[in-house]
Write an enzyme that holds these catalytic residues in place. Structure first.
Site, mmCIF file in Angstrom:
data_model
loop_
_atom_site.group_PDB
_atom_site.id
_atom_site.type_symbol
_atom_site.label_atom_id
_atom_site.label_comp_id
_atom_site.label_asym_id
_atom_site.label_seq_id
_atom_site.Cartn_x
_atom_site.Cartn_y
_atom_site.Cartn_z
ATOM 1 N N GLU A 188 0.831 -1.200 0.000
ATOM 2 C CA GLU A 188 0.000 0.000 0.000
ATOM 3 C C GLU A 188 0.864 1.248 0.000
ATOM 4 O OE1 GLU A 188 -3.034 -2.955 1.278
ATOM 5 O OE2 GLU A 188 -1.028 -2.533 2.043
ATOM 6 N N THR A 189 0.337 2.293 -0.616
ATOM 7 C CA THR A 189 0.911 3.637 -0.556
ATOM 8 C C THR A 189 -0.157 4.572 -0.023
ATOM 9 O OG1 THR A 189 2.471 3.265 -2.371
ATOM 10 C CG2 THR A 189 1.864 5.545 -1.906
#
Length: 292
Positions: free
Chosen positions: A53-54
């Site tokens: 995830e970012t």
């Protein structure tokens, strides 16, 4: 005369969450000042960084922020380790300590930053769902374990503290460490149930003082195995308290050993079933990512 070309770039960081050691824990991309970044560019940045995830952060007020989370394939409602990474970055960049409010797609959540660098994430109110026997068998088959490997003394069901997770108890750590799931089948089951992951756990642990050892499989959102999963840990902690396996309190959950990134997730569940997930983090790099 040659035509000048305008080059645009965005500052990005990679932060290892649930650890204080580089290359351990779970890496997350972090992008500050994201208000003017389109959804299309956010998705491309997440794909380029290729972390599970970012997080994209916007500051709304002095102590109020908006976090949005992208896997390499899609936006998701919430992410524990990316939240810890984002909170670490806010403290490192802005010197913030104490409580703040973070607006997410599951609503506004209270977060806390301690002076020693520990970040705490308030989870959404927990909810639980039973898992039908035929679907339990489908999960067992997709994990390629035997029925007798399941710990029937522990809950095998779905839980939610921001994302739905299928929580699967195994009797032994050795079985957990040797898992070789069929990811396409797990993805199909998760999509059928609206779940983000299959979170497999055992009460046998590597380190004395830990309560749970876990692995997390999220192929439905493009992540076959996530090294550390804060939201799923919160859901598991809530379910263990809800079913009376443990009492309300503070616990350490182990994860990441299977992918060479060991780390520890702190989980707190209050008597009123408020759920918090916490840990430390470390920035491993900060750079400019060219977008045109």
């Amino acid at each position: 005369m040659p035509t000048s070309i305008k080059v645009s770039s965005i500052e990005v960081s990679q932060v290892d969450a649930f650890t204080e050691t580089p290359f351990y824990g779970n890496p997350a991309g972090v992008v500050m000042d994201a208000a003017d970044i389109s959804s299309d560019i956010r998705q491309k940045i997440a794909r380029e960084l290729n972390c599970s995830e970012t997080v994209f952060i916007e500051q709304l007020e002095t102590r109020r922020f908006k976090f949005r989370y992208y896997t390499p394939e899609t936006e998701v409602d919430l992410c524990g380790h990316a939240t810890i990474a984002g909170l670490h970055t806010l403290q490192a960049r802005l010197g913030i300590t104490g409580e703040i409010v973070v607006e997410t797609l599951v609503g506004g959540l209270t977060m806390r930053l301690e002076a020693d660098g520990t970040a705490w994430m308030r989870q959404a109110d927990p909810t639980f769902r039973a898992l039908a026997e035929d679907l339990q068998r489908a999960v067992v088959n997709a994990l390629q374990v035997r029925e007798e490997d399941i710990d029937v003394a522990l809950p095998f069901q779905l839980a939610y503290t921001g994302l739905w997770d299928i929580l699967v108890p195994l009797r032994h750590l050795a079985t957990l460490q040797q898992l070789a799931p069929q990811f396409d089948r797990l993805a199909a089951i998760c999509r059928q149930l609206g779940a983000a992951s299959v979170h497999v756990y055992t009460m046998e642990t590597v380190e004395q003082g830990s309560t749970v050892h876990a692995r997390d499989f999220s192929p439905a959102v493009g992540v076959n195995e996530d090294p550390h999963t804060g939201t799923a840990s919160g859901a598991l902690g809530a379910m263990l308290v809800h079913t009376g396996v443990v009492q309300p309190g503070s616990y350490v959950f182990e994860q990441g050993w299977s992918v060479g990134r060991p780390g520890r997730i702190l989980v707190q569940v209050t008597p009123d079933m408020e759920v918090f997930v916490g840990g430390k983090a470390i920035t491993v790099f900060r750079t400019q990512l060219r977008t045109s």
